[in-house]
Design a protein around this motif. Structure first.
Motif: not given
Length: 689
Positions: A156-165, A49-59, A81-87
């Motif tokens: 693997m590092h867990i971060i609190d924001e999605v990285l935006v290029p 449940r801790l794994i960000p589903v959206r990021f896993y799907s992208l991977l 997950n919270a980072a993705f909700q804000r992104h």
């Protein structure tokens, strides 16, 4: 590779990473073996449940990412997950991966990502031990290290924001990768930077031939004003090569989340004859600003602070980071009135630093703004947006006459910057008149952790200067954290916090006099001698002064303070006392703690002056026991009373004379008891003989 196999592989990688974050085990076997041997299935379910589903799907969907996790060493930055909700917007998964495994200790300042063109990731380590990748903080407790089934080391590092290029607009026909700051300027119209346009500033950079500054290799911070900031037609012509240099912080990549707030950074415009720093400024609501401070100026570049709101932050480029700001720095080309009017353009969704101050002025007719325009040189103490949100302030906004008086308390005729406040404050608290009749502000400078903190008192409110010396062509704006003139402290709290009244507070503490002053059911009028007043008694009555501040003489100290405290069902302003004196034709009697206080209160033109003796004004004078005592600060309002700061205590030398010598009562009792005991012993010995 079959999609089902990829899905299983990715789940294994990510789940193993999080399992290991909660276990000291370091994988030497494959991740699949680790999962197979883990008997705690409930833990695996929780971690899933801790794994960000959206990021896993992208991977899972990205062949390159999938291949890297399976076959290569790497470091992956995984948003929560919270980072993705804000992104909002697309997520570029390869911008979160680099093909060099690095633990927190191994992270270097600039890391190439696995995204096309290898755009850089920037690492910042701050003084608190926090580590950031671009604007995202690494959550330290969730960093894990392992080896995959091929023996490749991975982190693997867990971060609190999605990285935006930095990316091109979807409508752009060409794809841009890894642009430097100059290429960013040139191609800005085709880049995904919102509605912002940079044409005016770009033209000046080209005209001044400062292209090379924006092409400099390494890591820098570029502050670029948007076209909105060039609405004043002459402003572009003021952007010369030195001003352009003042918008670049060289050799320092500063993302807003990792920025040191209020810490000046040297800009490229820092030399012998011109010294400009830039620093970041943050409001309580999180809104970020950047300010330039021209410490040493010249004919074209005046000294002072220019404040600019960051309208789009944290745009990574090949040689650092770009922040788009709403106006150019260093340029001082607007009046105080124009500066305040600039907040008129902001709607409810925007939060300029002084938008609420401007709105209060306009909601009350706008006459104050007209007065400001007519005053010529001027200084404004402008409360921040947060200051106006206080409940005590909101309760007063419906009274237009009261608000007008409050606003005028924040206006000083003439220019007053921090250097001048320092000069005025060299020996004591600086007193400065406002445009309100007979209303003064009192500036004090104290040192906190090696930094000067400026406070200002007006109408019973002590405010801290959050941002000083915001320079305009005809004066200065200082942003403060409270609205002056709307009290929020009791008489006791005011005594305790006001640096001008510390001796009176100290005197009341050891005589237990102060306790009553917190009572909100009573109304006090307190004539408080300022610290300098007690210093005068040290010269006039040295022995009396010495005893007053000795705990053995607390009875006398209390008696003297009681003389200064009027307790009634109302407070007495100075105007009230002048009117009462005029009506009686002589002195008036005011009820004090034990008895009554007989005083005469009058106004005298030119009788009062500041401590330099150079500035005089009409003020109040109290006559007590044939002594004239100046009122230094009248009508300091509190929630349960009012304080009048006076220039000399109501004190006579005989107030601390003790019969039988200069001993306190307790000491005299000891002497009497000792003498009685000696006589009794002598009589006993005589009778026995």
């Amino acid at each position: 590779m079959p999609s089902a196999f990829r899905r299983c592989t990715l789940q294994a990688v990510l789940l193993a990473c999080l399992c290991m974050a909660m276990s000291p085990w370091r994988a030497n076997a494959s991740i699949i073996e680790k999962l197979r041997d883990d008997s705690d299935l409930s833990q695996a379910t929780t971690l899933r449940r801790l794994i960000p589903v959206r990021f896993y799907s992208l991977l899972e969907q990205n062949i390159i990412a999938n291949s890297t996790l399976t076959l290569r060493p790497c470091t992956v930055f995984v948003p929560t997950n919270a980072a993705f909700q804000r992104h909002h917007g697309p997520t570029h998964v390869l911008y979160h991966i680099t093909t060099t495994p690095m633990t927190k200790d191994e992270l270097i300042k600039i890391i190439p990502s696995d995204m096309g063109g290898n755009p850089s990731l920037y690492i910042t380590k701050n003084r608190n031990g926090d580590i950031y990748v671009n604007n995202a903080r690494i959550i330290p407790s969730l960093t894990v290290e392992m080896t995959n089934s091929l023996g490749m080391r991975q982190v693997m590092h867990i971060i609190d924001e999605v990285l935006v290029p930095l990316t091109a607009l979807p409508t752009a026909k060409i794809e841009f990768t890894n642009l430097d700051a100059y290429q960013f300027l040139k191609q800005a119209d085709l880049l995904d930077i919102g509605e912002n346009r940079l044409r005016s500033y770009r033209s000046q950079v080209t005209l001044m031939r400062r292209d090379n500054l924006y092409q400099s290799p390494g890591g820098h911070t570029f502050l670029i004003p948007v076209d909105e900031g060039f609405k004043q037609t002459t402003r572009s012509s003021l952007v010369d090569n030195k001003v352009i240099d003042g918008h670049v912080i060289p050799n320092n990549v500063i993302f807003t989340a990792a920025a040191q707030i209020e810490v000046p950074q040297t800009t490229a415009a820092f030399e012998d004859n011109l010294k400009v720093t830039a620093s970041f400024f943050k409001q309580k609501d999180g809104k970020m600003y950047v300010k330039s401070n021209t410490i040493v100026g010249d004919e074209k570049h005046p000294t002072g602070v220019v404040l600019a709101e960051i309208v789009k932050a944290n745009i990574p480029v090949r040689n650092g980071v770009v922040h788009l700001i709403h106006r150019p720095l260093m340029i001082i080309d607007s009046t105080v009135t124009q500066f305040l009017q600039s907040f008129k353009l902001m709607n409810d969704n925007e939060n300029g630093a002084l938008r609420k101050f401007y709105n209060v002025i306009m909601d009350n007719g706008g006459e104050v703004l007209t007065d400001i325009s007519n005053l010529g040189e001027i200084t404004i103490l402008a409360p921040s947006n947060d200051a106006w949100a206080a409940k005590s302030v909101e309760n007063n906004l419906g009274n237009r006459e009261k608000v007008r008086s409050i606003l005028n308390m924040h206006i000083i005729k003439g220019k007053l910057n921090v250097a001048q406040i320092h000069q005025k404050n060299a020996k004591m608290i600086a007193q400065v008149p406002t445009v309100n009749d007979r209303t003064f502000l009192y500036f004090n400078i104290r040192n906190e952790n090696g930094e000067d903190v400026i406070t200002v008192e007006g109408g019973g409110v002590n405010a801290t200067v959050l941002q000083a010396d915001v320079a305009q062509t005809n004066g200065y704006v200082h942003i403060i954290d409270k609205v002056l003139g709307i009290p929020y402290t009791t008489v006791l709290e005011k005594l305790e916090t006001d640096p001008m009244m510390s001796d009176t507070f100290k005197l009341g503490q050891f005589s237990d006099f102060n306790n009553q002053l917190n009572n909100t059911k009573r109304r006090f009028t307190y004539f408080v001698p300022r610290d300098k007043a007690w210093q005068k008694t040290k010269l006039d009555y040295p022995s009396t002064h010495k005893k007053l501040f000795m705990e053995d003489f607390s009875y006398h100290s209390r008696s003297i303070l009681e003389r200064h405290l009027v307790i009634a069902d109302k407070v007495y302003t100075m105007n009230d006392l002048v009117a009462m004196t005029a009506e009686s034709g002589d002195s008036v009697l005011l009820p004090t703690y034990r008895d009554s206080l007989k005083v005469k209160v009058e106004e005298e033109a030119g009788h009062l002056h500041d401590d330099s003796g150079l500035i005089e004004w009409t003020g109040y004078v109290i006559t007590w026991n044939f002594k004239k005592i100046n009122v230094y600060r009248p009508d300091v309002e509190c929630t349960n009373g009012i304080i009048h700061v006076i220039d000399y205590p109501m004190l006579e030398e005989r107030d601390v004379v003790v019969n039988g010598g200069s001993y306190p009562l307790g000491t005299n009792m000891c002497i009497l008891f000792t003498n009685t005991l000696i006589i009794a012993i002598a009589q006993f010995l005589f009778l026995n003989n």
